[in-house]
Design a protein around this motif. Structure first.
Motif, mmCIF file in Angstrom:
data_model
loop_
_atom_site.group_PDB
_atom_site.id
_atom_site.type_symbol
_atom_site.label_atom_id
_atom_site.label_comp_id
_atom_site.label_asym_id
_atom_site.label_seq_id
_atom_site.Cartn_x
_atom_site.Cartn_y
_atom_site.Cartn_z
ATOM 1 N N VAL A 171 -46.378 6.156 10.487
ATOM 2 C CA VAL A 171 -46.469 7.597 10.308
ATOM 3 C C VAL A 171 -45.232 8.136 9.596
ATOM 4 O O VAL A 171 -45.318 8.866 8.606
ATOM 5 C CB VAL A 171 -46.663 8.275 11.676
ATOM 6 C CG1 VAL A 171 -46.493 9.783 11.567
ATOM 7 C CG2 VAL A 171 -48.038 7.931 12.253
ATOM 8 N N VAL A 172 -44.053 7.767 10.092
ATOM 9 C CA VAL A 172 -42.824 8.297 9.519
ATOM 10 C C VAL A 172 -42.592 7.769 8.100
ATOM 11 O O VAL A 172 -42.091 8.490 7.231
ATOM 12 C CB VAL A 172 -41.605 8.005 10.430
ATOM 13 C CG1 VAL A 172 -41.247 6.524 10.441
ATOM 14 C CG2 VAL A 172 -40.404 8.850 10.012
ATOM 15 N N VAL A 208 -44.337 9.895 5.508
ATOM 16 C CA VAL A 208 -43.615 11.120 5.177
ATOM 17 C C VAL A 208 -42.382 10.792 4.334
ATOM 18 O O VAL A 208 -42.043 11.516 3.389
ATOM 19 C CB VAL A 208 -43.223 11.887 6.450
ATOM 20 C CG1 VAL A 208 -42.482 13.176 6.097
ATOM 21 C CG2 VAL A 208 -44.456 12.208 7.287
ATOM 22 N N LEU A 256 -42.528 15.777 11.028
ATOM 23 C CA LEU A 256 -43.530 15.322 11.991
ATOM 24 C C LEU A 256 -43.491 16.151 13.266
ATOM 25 O O LEU A 256 -44.533 16.435 13.863
ATOM 26 C CB LEU A 256 -43.315 13.837 12.311
ATOM 27 C CG LEU A 256 -43.673 12.879 11.178
ATOM 28 C CD1 LEU A 256 -43.244 11.461 11.528
ATOM 29 C CD2 LEU A 256 -45.179 12.919 10.892
ATOM 30 N N MET A 282 -46.376 15.475 15.648
ATOM 31 C CA MET A 282 -46.616 14.041 15.524
ATOM 32 C C MET A 282 -45.354 13.193 15.645
ATOM 33 O O MET A 282 -45.386 11.989 15.395
ATOM 34 C CB MET A 282 -47.303 13.748 14.188
ATOM 35 C CG MET A 282 -48.754 14.185 14.118
ATOM 36 S SD MET A 282 -49.820 13.299 15.275
ATOM 37 C CE MET A 282 -49.754 11.639 14.584
ATOM 38 N N ALA A 283 -44.231 13.774 16.045
ATOM 39 C CA ALA A 283 -42.977 13.018 16.125
ATOM 40 C C ALA A 283 -43.055 11.881 17.126
ATOM 41 O O ALA A 283 -42.466 10.814 16.925
ATOM 42 C CB ALA A 283 -41.816 13.959 16.475
ATOM 43 N N ALA A 342 -44.307 8.611 15.536
ATOM 44 C CA ALA A 342 -43.669 8.333 14.252
ATOM 45 C C ALA A 342 -43.723 6.872 13.844
ATOM 46 O O ALA A 342 -43.881 6.557 12.656
ATOM 47 C CB ALA A 342 -42.213 8.810 14.278
ATOM 48 N N CYS A 345 -50.386 4.266 10.561
ATOM 49 C CA CYS A 345 -51.413 5.288 10.359
ATOM 50 C C CYS A 345 -52.817 4.743 10.610
ATOM 51 O O CYS A 345 -53.723 5.499 10.942
ATOM 52 C CB CYS A 345 -51.313 5.853 8.938
ATOM 53 S SG CYS A 345 -50.192 7.266 8.813
ATOM 54 N N VAL A 402 -50.659 14.310 9.944
ATOM 55 C CA VAL A 402 -49.675 13.574 9.138
ATOM 56 C C VAL A 402 -49.783 14.011 7.678
ATOM 57 O O VAL A 402 -48.772 14.224 6.999
ATOM 58 C CB VAL A 402 -49.882 12.049 9.263
ATOM 59 C CG1 VAL A 402 -48.942 11.296 8.321
ATOM 60 C CG2 VAL A 402 -49.654 11.599 10.699
ATOM 61 N N ALA A 416 -47.956 17.165 7.205
ATOM 62 C CA ALA A 416 -46.508 16.941 7.138
ATOM 63 C C ALA A 416 -46.103 16.442 5.757
ATOM 64 O O ALA A 416 -45.083 16.867 5.200
ATOM 65 C CB ALA A 416 -46.077 15.944 8.210
#
Length: 264
Positions: A95-96, A99, A129, A134-135, A138, A142, A153, A156
């Motif tokens: 996820v992170v 971004v 996030l 959504m942090a 992270a 996905c 996500v 973000a």
């Protein structure tokens, strides 16, 4: 003062006028819904604002800067974010990292061999996030997320370049009613807190009437109505285009279906 101004916009495909001389404006901190029945010209208009299609005539300006003729990446760097009907994320990345990839692009380091996504502006990515709730996920890939979380996500990612204007193409497509309302409530919150202008297309009329500040209605490439939701709800021309006669938006929403489904 308007942030986005669309004037006399036109686009044809062969002999078909997909968009025929439309005009509308959008202010900072406002959600504007672009709606209409199938074939109305919504997607064509949307894609011209984003630069995926070039207008045959007319003007699209963002804070006074002409967008017609620019590439999507150039429009993005001017402060235009976008989400898609089918969420666009890298499923193999966390996820992170998704971004962080957007932040790499913003910083023009996407093709730098020594700028790995996993190391680039992680704290900024986590802040984005956190903004969409959504942090805590992270470091999950996905690929394992629920669809509603993937859409968060994507939001973000769209906010990674601190956009002045956010384009959302069918933001709630494929989502359950609870997820739809949560995503649009979050979008409304961002608009209020950050002064972002949002132009969105949407088939779910419950979402449109609940969250749009104003609405622009297209039919056969032309603008037929513009105004606040209460005005559009009772507009006779809009009712005719969507339903013919004998039905209203209220009846359609009570049945739990979008107008296109009712009219089918």
């Amino acid at each position: 003062m308007s942030l986005l101004k669309v004037e006399n916009l036109g686009k044809s495909f062969g002999g078909v006028k997909a968009v025929d001389g439309i005009n509308f404006e959008l202010k900072a901190g406002e959600l504007l819904a672009l709606i209409g029945p199938n074939g109305a010209g919504k997607s064509t208009t949307f894609n011209m604002v984003n630069g995926q299609l070039k207008a045959d005539r007319g003007s699209i300006t963002l804070a006074g800067t002409e967008l017609v003729g620019l590439q999507p990446r150039d429009i993005w760097r001017l402060g235009v974010g976008r989400t898609f009907q089918i969420a666009a994320t890298f499923s193999s990345l966390t996820v992170v990292e998704n971004v962080q990839m957007a932040l790499l692009s913003q910083d023009k380091k996407l093709f730098s061999l020594w700028s790995a996504a996993a190391k680039h502006r992680r704290s900024d990515a986590l802040d984005l996030l956190d903004m969409v709730g959504m942090a805590s996920q992270a470091d999950r890939p996905c690929s394992v997320l629920a669809y509603g979380d993937v859409k968060r996500v994507e939001l973000a990612i769209a906010m990674a370049n601190a956009p002045k204007l956010l384009l959302m193409d069918e933001p709630t497509a494929g989502m359950a009613p609870k997820e739809r309302n949560e995503l649009m409530a979050l979008t409304k919150k961002l608009v209020t807190e950050r002064g972002v202008a949002v132009l969105f297309t949407e088939h779910s009329m419950d979402v449109v009437f609940a969250y749009a500040d104003r609405m622009v209605v297209l039919a056969r490439g032309r603008l037929i109505a513009e105004g606040k939701p209460d005005v559009i709800r009772d507009h006779p021309k809009v009712q005719e285009v969507y339903f013919g006669s004998g039905k209203t938006f209220e009846k359609s929403q009570e049945a739990g279906k979008a107008p296109e489904e009712q009219a089918a």
